[in-house]
Motif scaffolding. Structure first.
Motif, PDB file in Angstrom:
ATOM      1  N   ALA A   1      41.933  31.667  13.103  1.00 29.65           N
ATOM      2  CA  ALA A   1      40.463  31.034  12.747  1.00 29.65           C
ATOM      3  C   ALA A   1      40.209  30.114  13.933  1.00 29.65           C
ATOM      4  N   ILE A   2      39.099  30.412  14.556  1.00 31.39           N
ATOM      5  CA  ILE A   2      38.374  29.505  15.604  1.00 31.39           C
ATOM      6  C   ILE A   2      37.342  28.597  14.902  1.00 31.39           C
ATOM      7  N   ASP A   3      37.567  27.387  14.877  1.00 28.10           N
ATOM      8  CA  ASP A   3      36.869  26.284  14.178  1.00 28.10           C
ATOM      9  C   ASP A   3      35.416  26.065  14.857  1.00 28.10           C
ATOM     10  N   PRO A   4      34.357  25.819  13.861  1.00 22.31           N
ATOM     11  CA  PRO A   4      33.104  25.659  14.233  1.00 22.31           C
ATOM     12  C   PRO A   4      33.077  24.833  15.527  1.00 22.31           C
ATOM     13  N   THR A   5      32.263  25.356  16.642  1.00 25.18           N
ATOM     14  CA  THR A   5      31.965  24.467  17.638  1.00 25.18           C
ATOM     15  C   THR A   5      30.905  23.384  17.753  1.00 25.18           C
ATOM     16  N   ASP A   6      31.035  22.237  18.137  1.00 25.62           N
ATOM     17  CA  ASP A   6      30.116  21.212  18.122  1.00 25.62           C
ATOM     18  C   ASP A   6      28.633  21.438  18.580  1.00 25.62           C
ATOM     19  N   ASN A   7      27.765  21.566  17.933  1.00 30.04           N
ATOM     20  CA  ASN A   7      26.422  22.293  18.415  1.00 30.04           C
ATOM     21  C   ASN A   7      25.449  21.504  18.712  1.00 30.04           C
ATOM     22  N   THR A   8      25.834  19.854  18.982  1.00 32.53           N
ATOM     23  CA  THR A   8      25.067  18.910  19.471  1.00 32.53           C
ATOM     24  C   THR A   8      24.456  19.153  21.125  1.00 32.53           C
ATOM     25  N   ILE A   9      23.218  19.253  21.239  1.00 33.00           N
ATOM     26  CA  ILE A   9      22.591  19.138  22.542  1.00 33.00           C
ATOM     27  C   ILE A   9      22.375  17.855  23.118  1.00 33.00           C
ATOM     28  N   MET A  10      21.964  17.072  22.239  1.00 37.32           N
ATOM     29  CA  MET A  10      21.935  15.573  22.909  1.00 37.32           C
ATOM     30  C   MET A  10      21.816  14.555  21.873  1.00 37.32           C
ATOM     31  N   SER A  11      22.266  13.483  21.836  1.00 37.83           N
ATOM     32  CA  SER A  11      22.409  12.460  20.877  1.00 37.83           C
ATOM     33  C   SER A  11      22.099  10.981  21.449  1.00 37.83           C
ATOM     34  N   TRP A  12      21.712   9.951  20.675  1.00 40.33           N
ATOM     35  CA  TRP A  12      21.522   8.725  21.201  1.00 40.33           C
ATOM     36  C   TRP A  12      21.645   7.701  20.304  1.00 40.33           C
ATOM     37  N   SER A  13      21.966   6.502  20.462  1.00 36.55           N
ATOM     38  CA  SER A  13      22.078   5.321  19.324  1.00 36.55           C
ATOM     39  C   SER A  13      20.859   4.391  19.102  1.00 36.55           C
ATOM     40  N   SER A  14      21.156   3.715  18.283  1.00 37.19           N
ATOM     41  CA  SER A  14      19.657   2.939  18.037  1.00 37.19           C
ATOM     42  C   SER A  14      19.392   1.839  18.813  1.00 37.19           C
ATOM     43  N   ASP A  15      20.664   1.259  19.544  1.00 35.00           N
ATOM     44  CA  ASP A  15      20.254   0.370  20.482  1.00 35.00           C
ATOM     45  C   ASP A  15      20.206   0.750  22.117  1.00 35.00           C
ATOM     46  N   SER A  16      19.980   2.132  22.087  1.00 37.38           N
ATOM     47  CA  SER A  16      19.894   2.612  23.389  1.00 37.38           C
ATOM     48  C   SER A  16      18.270   2.391  24.141  1.00 37.38           C
TER      49      SER A  16
ATOM     50  N   GLU B   1      17.063  15.608  14.163  1.00 39.08           N
ATOM     51  CA  GLU B   1      17.835  14.581  13.151  1.00 39.08           C
ATOM     52  C   GLU B   1      17.453  13.122  13.757  1.00 39.08           C
ATOM     53  N   LEU B   2      16.762  12.259  12.801  1.00 36.73           N
ATOM     54  CA  LEU B   2      16.472  11.016  13.058  1.00 36.73           C
ATOM     55  C   LEU B   2      16.742  10.041  12.002  1.00 36.73           C
ATOM     56  N   THR B   3      17.495   8.828  12.278  1.00 38.09           N
ATOM     57  CA  THR B   3      17.664   8.034  11.035  1.00 38.09           C
ATOM     58  C   THR B   3      17.466   6.439  11.510  1.00 38.09           C
ATOM     59  N   VAL B   4      16.634   5.653  10.706  1.00 36.45           N
ATOM     60  CA  VAL B   4      15.948   4.549  10.962  1.00 36.45           C
ATOM     61  C   VAL B   4      17.027   3.462  10.654  1.00 36.45           C
ATOM     62  N   ASP B   5      16.769   2.125  11.240  1.00 38.77           N
ATOM     63  CA  ASP B   5      17.658   1.043  10.709  1.00 38.77           C
ATOM     64  C   ASP B   5      16.979   0.519   9.579  1.00 38.77           C
TER      65      ASP B   5
ATOM     66  N   GLY C   1      14.742  -1.406  19.481  1.00 37.81           N
ATOM     67  CA  GLY C   1      15.258  -0.347  19.252  1.00 37.81           C
ATOM     68  C   GLY C   1      15.175   0.155  17.610  1.00 37.81           C
ATOM     69  N   GLY C   2      16.008   0.956  17.034  1.00 41.97           N
ATOM     70  CA  GLY C   2      15.998   1.109  15.621  1.00 41.97           C
ATOM     71  C   GLY C   2      16.225   2.424  15.151  1.00 41.97           C
ATOM     72  N   ILE C   3      16.029   3.585  16.029  1.00 42.53           N
ATOM     73  CA  ILE C   3      16.095   4.780  15.635  1.00 42.53           C
ATOM     74  C   ILE C   3      17.395   5.522  16.338  1.00 42.53           C
ATOM     75  N   GLN C   4      18.340   6.032  15.732  1.00 42.92           N
ATOM     76  CA  GLN C   4      19.284   6.841  16.027  1.00 42.92           C
ATOM     77  C   GLN C   4      18.811   8.218  15.928  1.00 42.92           C
ATOM     78  N   GLY C   5      19.435   9.078  16.721  1.00 44.43           N
ATOM     79  CA  GLY C   5      19.084  10.539  16.719  1.00 44.43           C
ATOM     80  C   GLY C   5      19.843  11.741  17.342  1.00 44.43           C
ATOM     81  N   ALA C   6      19.721  12.986  16.969  1.00 45.39           N
ATOM     82  CA  ALA C   6      20.396  13.958  17.710  1.00 45.39           C
ATOM     83  C   ALA C   6      19.666  15.041  17.840  1.00 45.39           C
TER      84      ALA C   6
END
Length: 426
Positions: free
Chosen positions: A164-179, A199-203, A258-263
């Protein structure tokens, strides 16, 4: 060099057409002259194919890569296919030890079909590199594999895989809330139209934060107004179809901390499950019987013109450069065609001599040249023995099972026209 051509040509005609083998002033053999006359003119080269032909010293059984085997190796998940052709199965020797390494390749297409159809899938397992690789029309997957995940049975010409080949990381881009502080544009690029998940998450301070998505290809924001959050630590998901090109996620914070981290991701990968086994189709070759073991395909060299003065014009790529070397031809005592290809490369001249048998098939001619494999490779005797042993190992044969290997060149010609000057052997 041009002024030497008449001299060289006269010497060539005198040597090969008038006094070959010291036959002073004797007439050229009628059959040779008839054969030579039949060649004079311009011919279209339908094909030029190279083959490697083996003659076994004993009755052998080898893999048949162009017939479906029994059973299949099945793939499911990110790739779905049933592979029922075992197109390669070989065991390599280590040059520095007695170790051997297994290698096999399975496909849903036979070996002689080299096209890449949309549904084609090839799977390769290599023990020497401890790897498994899957190639499709659009993708390539590779993974580590070890001896516990595959079977390799030389007596039954069968292989099996359970991996079995595990699922691959499908993230194109991401950043942290303090970027960023007050605002930022996070950029990503898509080579083709793609379904993405934003996908976005607020503080803890949702009232300060907002966001949007801008596409350079359309010069528009995806949302008519900036989007906001309703409560602390909220996560929002958006499934969006975007065209190719550059895209920008814009984020804002009114307080400036800042305050939003996302991907940005593509839909989740499923991974690939590989299971099953296949017993290859095989074919028997009797001792002394010729068998093609490699076909280099076919390539046209456009045209060949055999002139009555003993010169030949070969219109392949070497004659497109500044090559003023004469190319010559004649028929020898064995009714074979001899072509002396005067080659010019990197400031040096050399001659390539081809001796070909001629066969008439309808209005076409088939020219064939054969050379022993080691002679073709210019190998010493010890190297030649190793070369034969290596091929026997690759074909899963006993040592000494191969009597001879020949490199074969086959050229097929169709007549386009003839010269006005008849060939008269002078």
């Amino acid at each position: 060099m041009e002024y030497l051509k008449p001299i060289i040509l006269c010497l060539f005609i005198s040597l090969f057409f008038s006094c070959e083998d010291n036959k002073d002033n004797e007439a050229v053999d009628a059959s040779e002259m008839d054969l030579a006359q039949s060649l004079v003119g311009t011919w279209l080269v339908d094909s030029m194919a190279t083959k490697v032909v083996m003659v076994p010293a004993e009755d052998i059984t080898i893999l048949d890569p162009n017939t479906p085997g029994t059973g299949s190796i099945n793939l499911s998940g990110d790739v779905n296919a049933s592979l029922n052709y075992l197109t390669r199965m070989t065991r390599y020797s280590n040059n520095y030890s007695a170790d051997t390494y297994d290698y096999f390749k399975v496909s849903n297409y036979p070996l002689n079909d080299t096209s890449w159809a949309m549904d084609r899938v090839d799977l390769r397992v290599s023990q020497s590199s401890s790897s498994l690789a899957i190639e499709t029309f659009n993708d390539y997957f590779s993974n580590f594999i070890n001896e516990f995940y595959y079977d390799f049975n030389t007596s039954s010409f069968s292989v099996g895989v359970n991996h079995a080949i595990d699922p691959t990381d499908n993230t194109i881009m991401s950043w942290s809330s303090d970027s960023y502080t007050y605002d930022a544009w996070f950029t990503f690029y898509l080579e083709s139209p793609t379904q993405i998940i934003l996908e976005l998450t607020v503080d803890d301070w949702p009232s300060e934060a907002s966001y949007n998505l801008y596409s350079e290809s359309s010069y528009e924001y995806y949302f008519q107004a900036n989007q906001e959050f309703e409560f602390a630590n909220e996560t929002k998901y958006h499934s969006i179809s975007l065209g190719s090109g550059y895209h920008y996620v814009t984020v804002y914070d009114t307080y400036g901390d800042g305050g939003i981290q996302g991907a940005v991701r593509t839909p989740a990968s499923e991974g690939i499950t590989i299971t099953g086994s296949i017993a290859a189709a095989t074919e028997s070759v009797s001792a002394g019987e010729s068998k093609d073991i490699y076909d280099g395909g076919e390539s046209s060299i456009q045209t060949m013109t055999f002139n009555s003065d003993g010169t030949v014009i070969i219109s392949y790529s070497e004659d497109q450069i500044e090559d003023d070397e004469l190319d010559l031809w004649y028929i020898n005592d064995n009714s074979e065609l001899v072509i002396i290809d005067g080659d010019y490369y990197d400031g040096e001249s050399s001659n390539i001599v081809l001796i070909l048998t001629l066969n008439q098939v309808g209005n076409k001619k088939v020219m064939t040249s054969s050379m022993e494999w080691c002679e073709y490779l210019e190998l010493e005797e010890s190297q030649c023995i190793e070369e034969y042993l290596s091929l026997e190992n690759e074909l899963l044969l006993n040592n000494g099972a191969i009597e001879s290997i020949q490199q074969v060149l086959e050229i097929k010609l169709t007549p386009l026209g003839s010269n006005s000057v008849a060939y008269d052997g002078r």
